[in-house]
Design an enzyme around this catalytic site. Structure first.
Site, PDB file in Angstrom:
ATOM      1  N   CYS A  36       5.061 -10.994   7.372  1.00 28.06           N
ATOM      2  CA  CYS A  36       3.835 -10.363   7.315  1.00 28.06           C
ATOM      3  C   CYS A  36       3.246 -10.467   8.957  1.00 28.06           C
ATOM      4  O   CYS A  36       3.200 -11.483   9.442  1.00 28.06           O
ATOM      5  CB  CYS A  36       2.629 -11.026   6.636  1.00 28.06           C
ATOM      6  SG  CYS A  36       0.994 -10.301   6.576  1.00 28.06           S
ATOM      7  N   ASN A  37       3.186  -9.391   9.444  1.00 30.61           N
ATOM      8  CA  ASN A  37       2.607  -9.196  10.699  1.00 30.61           C
ATOM      9  C   ASN A  37       1.216  -9.854  10.921  1.00 30.61           C
ATOM     10  O   ASN A  37       1.100 -10.565  12.182  1.00 30.61           O
ATOM     11  CB  ASN A  37       2.535  -7.593  10.997  1.00 30.61           C
ATOM     12  CG  ASN A  37       3.887  -7.133  11.369  1.00 30.61           C
ATOM     13  OD1 ASN A  37       4.516  -6.914  12.632  1.00 30.61           O
ATOM     14  ND2 ASN A  37       4.616  -6.698  10.111  1.00 30.61           N
ATOM     15  N   THR A  38       0.368  -9.380  10.292  1.00 25.59           N
ATOM     16  CA  THR A  38      -1.011 -10.339  10.204  1.00 25.59           C
ATOM     17  C   THR A  38      -0.824 -11.748  10.368  1.00 25.59           C
ATOM     18  O   THR A  38      -1.468 -12.310  11.074  1.00 25.59           O
ATOM     19  CB  THR A  38      -1.893  -9.602   9.071  1.00 25.59           C
ATOM     20  OG1 THR A  38      -2.021  -8.211   9.115  1.00 25.59           O
ATOM     21  CG2 THR A  38      -3.053 -10.114   9.410  1.00 25.59           C
TER      22      THR A  38
ATOM     23  N   CYS B 196       3.876  -3.285  10.756  1.00 26.08           N
ATOM     24  CA  CYS B 196       3.276  -3.712   9.560  1.00 26.08           C
ATOM     25  C   CYS B 196       4.249  -3.631   8.498  1.00 26.08           C
ATOM     26  O   CYS B 196       5.055  -2.653   8.447  1.00 26.08           O
ATOM     27  CB  CYS B 196       2.187  -2.858   9.101  1.00 26.08           C
ATOM     28  SG  CYS B 196       1.318  -2.996   7.464  1.00 26.08           S
ATOM     29  N   THR B 197       4.446  -4.602   7.814  1.00 29.58           N
ATOM     30  CA  THR B 197       5.562  -4.696   6.726  1.00 29.58           C
ATOM     31  C   THR B 197       5.654  -3.297   5.802  1.00 29.58           C
ATOM     32  O   THR B 197       6.826  -3.048   5.474  1.00 29.58           O
ATOM     33  CB  THR B 197       5.322  -5.879   5.832  1.00 29.58           C
ATOM     34  OG1 THR B 197       4.141  -5.919   5.486  1.00 29.58           O
ATOM     35  CG2 THR B 197       5.612  -7.063   6.457  1.00 29.58           C
ATOM     36  N   HIS B 198       4.332  -2.622   5.592  1.00 28.50           N
ATOM     37  CA  HIS B 198       4.634  -1.515   4.699  1.00 28.50           C
ATOM     38  C   HIS B 198       5.315  -0.257   5.604  1.00 28.50           C
ATOM     39  O   HIS B 198       5.864   0.639   4.725  1.00 28.50           O
ATOM     40  CB  HIS B 198       3.356  -0.999   4.078  1.00 28.50           C
ATOM     41  CG  HIS B 198       2.954  -1.920   3.244  1.00 28.50           C
ATOM     42  ND1 HIS B 198       2.566  -3.279   3.253  1.00 28.50           N
ATOM     43  CD2 HIS B 198       2.524  -1.579   2.118  1.00 28.50           C
ATOM     44  CE1 HIS B 198       2.024  -3.761   2.221  1.00 28.50           C
ATOM     45  NE2 HIS B 198       2.018  -2.905   1.272  1.00 28.50           N
TER      46      HIS B 198
ATOM     47  N   GLU C 193       1.279   1.702  -1.044  1.00 27.34           N
ATOM     48  CA  GLU C 193       1.281   1.021  -2.338  1.00 27.34           C
ATOM     49  C   GLU C 193       1.330   2.084  -3.620  1.00 27.34           C
ATOM     50  O   GLU C 193       1.600   1.896  -4.761  1.00 27.34           O
ATOM     51  CB  GLU C 193       0.246   0.119  -2.396  1.00 27.34           C
ATOM     52  CG  GLU C 193       0.314  -0.919  -1.308  1.00 27.34           C
ATOM     53  CD  GLU C 193       0.159  -2.468  -1.821  1.00 27.34           C
ATOM     54  OE1 GLU C 193      -0.439  -2.419  -2.832  1.00 27.34           O
ATOM     55  OE2 GLU C 193       0.762  -3.193  -1.263  1.00 27.34           O
TER      56      GLU C 193
ATOM     57  N   ASP D  87       4.555 -12.998   2.472  1.00 30.20           N
ATOM     58  CA  ASP D  87       3.484 -11.983   2.764  1.00 30.20           C
ATOM     59  C   ASP D  87       2.512 -11.849   1.777  1.00 30.20           C
ATOM     60  O   ASP D  87       2.415 -12.649   0.797  1.00 30.20           O
ATOM     61  CB  ASP D  87       4.661 -10.384   2.466  1.00 30.20           C
ATOM     62  CG  ASP D  87       3.706  -9.386   3.119  1.00 30.20           C
ATOM     63  OD1 ASP D  87       3.109  -9.596   4.140  1.00 30.20           O
ATOM     64  OD2 ASP D  87       3.711  -8.228   2.361  1.00 30.20           O
ATOM     65  N   SER D  88       1.411 -10.958   2.327  1.00 30.05           N
ATOM     66  CA  SER D  88       0.508 -10.730   1.537  1.00 30.05           C
ATOM     67  C   SER D  88       0.501 -10.019   0.253  1.00 30.05           C
ATOM     68  O   SER D  88      -0.467 -10.038  -0.602  1.00 30.05           O
ATOM     69  CB  SER D  88      -0.563 -10.057   2.475  1.00 30.05           C
ATOM     70  OG  SER D  88      -0.062  -8.798   2.853  1.00 30.05           O
TER      71      SER D  88
ATOM     72  N   TYR E 269      -4.332  -8.797   3.885  1.00 31.27           N
ATOM     73  CA  TYR E 269      -4.751  -9.730   4.863  1.00 31.27           C
ATOM     74  C   TYR E 269      -5.284  -8.938   6.270  1.00 31.27           C
ATOM     75  O   TYR E 269      -5.876  -9.666   7.043  1.00 31.27           O
ATOM     76  CB  TYR E 269      -3.524 -10.588   5.303  1.00 31.27           C
ATOM     77  CG  TYR E 269      -3.062 -11.696   4.513  1.00 31.27           C
ATOM     78  CD1 TYR E 269      -3.637 -11.744   3.054  1.00 31.27           C
ATOM     79  CD2 TYR E 269      -1.913 -12.487   4.936  1.00 31.27           C
ATOM     80  CE1 TYR E 269      -3.152 -12.754   2.384  1.00 31.27           C
ATOM     81  CE2 TYR E 269      -1.482 -13.672   3.947  1.00 31.27           C
ATOM     82  CZ  TYR E 269      -2.023 -13.694   2.893  1.00 31.27           C
ATOM     83  OH  TYR E 269      -1.764 -14.414   1.857  1.00 31.27           O
ATOM     84  N   GLY E 270      -4.706  -7.869   6.496  1.00 35.78           N
ATOM     85  CA  GLY E 270      -5.066  -6.992   7.590  1.00 35.78           C
ATOM     86  C   GLY E 270      -6.639  -6.833   8.020  1.00 35.78           C
ATOM     87  O   GLY E 270      -6.684  -6.585   9.088  1.00 35.78           O
TER      88      GLY E 270
HETATM   89  N1  DGL Z   1       1.559  -7.380   5.301  1.00 35.26           N
HETATM   90  C1  DGL Z   1       0.400  -7.056   6.085  1.00 35.26           C
HETATM   91  C2  DGL Z   1       1.038  -6.746   7.499  1.00 35.26           C
HETATM   92  O1  DGL Z   1       2.241  -6.873   7.692  1.00 35.26           O
HETATM   93  C3  DGL Z   1       0.053  -5.551   5.556  1.00 35.26           C
HETATM   94  C4  DGL Z   1      -0.845  -5.503   4.351  1.00 35.26           C
HETATM   95  C5  DGL Z   1      -1.929  -6.446   4.637  1.00 35.26           C
HETATM   96  O2  DGL Z   1      -3.025  -5.997   5.282  1.00 35.26           O
HETATM   97  O3  DGL Z   1      -2.051  -7.480   3.841  1.00 35.26           O
HETATM   98  O4  DGL Z   1       0.352  -6.732   8.478  1.00 35.26           O
END
Ligand code: DGL
Length: 274
Positions: A76-78, A187-189, A155, A13-14, A45-46
């Site tokens: 990571c969704n992005t 989104c993972t968060h 975060e 993940d990011s 990453y988003g």
């Molecule tokens: N992990 C990213 C996602 O799931 C969220 C955090 C990011 O923007 O990197 O899209």
């Protein structure tokens, strides 16, 4: 030499968010070992371009291959939206992302055909959830909303803070007005905000956590490919390993707040070398 099925799963993940996916893998397929990489030096990453996310993902995969992983989960969704399809063509081991599993569950869950997707700017503007949901059923309507403030709030640990409730209410108002009955936490968060989101959308809206479905699909994939780890505990090396590109101690503390066991070591690597 270690047998291939005893090799770990690479999960990346990011940053810390993918731990929500790792947590589901640990719960659902506890025999599996995991090498987790969080790109804490280059998060988020988003808000980055497709080319940049693709380059980062390729570097991470090169690193994970040095750990001899048997399969990879793009947690990571992005990165799933921007990089997965390209990367899959370049790999000779199985790889899955979080978007397709989330889309499938949402398409099955909706009763009124209106599905909301919240995620980063990149994930929402890529239209990938909408594409996958319509592959399941072209009649379904998908409404996206980018929620860029959620990642920093999570975060910061402000999961139920009044500020977070206010921000979430504003983001979700439009989707609720459009009558969605299913909401993908894309989104993972966001699964960490589940109870705040639940209070806002009410009991009638189904909340979809793609992490859960991804772990289930991973289990099926390993079975299909005869890659399941037969060891249930006594024959493994280090079961869960954590690597980051920066701020190892901060990552470790976050991991300890969401994982059901103590993470006592997180290693920092220079991802630009890969
Ligand atoms: N992990 C990213 C996602 O799931 C969220 C955090 C990011 O923007 O990197 O899209």
């Amino acid at each position: 030499m270690e047998k291939k099925c005893e090799a770990p799963i690479g999960v990346f993940d990011s940053g810390v968010g993918g731990l929500t996916v790792a947590r589901e893998i640990m719960r659902n397929i506890p025999n599996e070992r995991i090498v987790y990489f969080g790109d804490t030096a280059r998060v988020p990453y988003g808000s980055k371009s497709k080319n940049t996310v693709l380059r980062y993902s390729r570097q991470i995969i090169r690193f994970l291959r040095t750990q001899e992983v048997k399969a990879i989960v793009v947690a990571c969704n992005t990165a799933s939206a921007y990089a997965l399809e390209e990367i899959r063509k370049e790999l000779d081991i199985p790889i899955i992302g979080v978007v397709r599993p989330g889309a499938r569950v949402a398409a099955e869950a909706t009763r009124n055909g209106r599905i909301g997707v919240i995620g980063t700017e990149a994930t929402v503007s890529s239209g990938i959830y909408s594409q996958f949901i319509r592959e399941q059923n072209p009649k379904l309507q998908v409404l996206g909303k980018a929620c860029p403030l959620f990642v920093p709030l999570v975060e910061e640990g402000w999961l139920k803070d009044p500020v977070t409730v206010e921000v979430a209410s504003r983001y979700l108002r439009e989707l609720m007005e459009q009558g969605i009955d299913t909401l993908i936490m894309g989104c993972t968060h966001y699964p960490l905000l589940r109870s705040t989101l639940r209070d806002i959308v009410g009991e009638d809206v189904t909340l979809v956590n793609p992490a859960y479905e991804t772990a289930r699909e991973l289990g099926e994939l390993l079975k299909r490919e005869h890659l399941e780890n037969p060891c249930s505990g006594d024959c493994e090396a280090e079961r869960y390993q954590f690597f980051v590109s920066d701020l190892a101690e901060k990552f470790r503390q976050f991991a300890n707040s969401i994982l059901p066991f103590d993470v006592n070591r997180t290693r920092q690597i220079n991802i630009e070398e890969y």
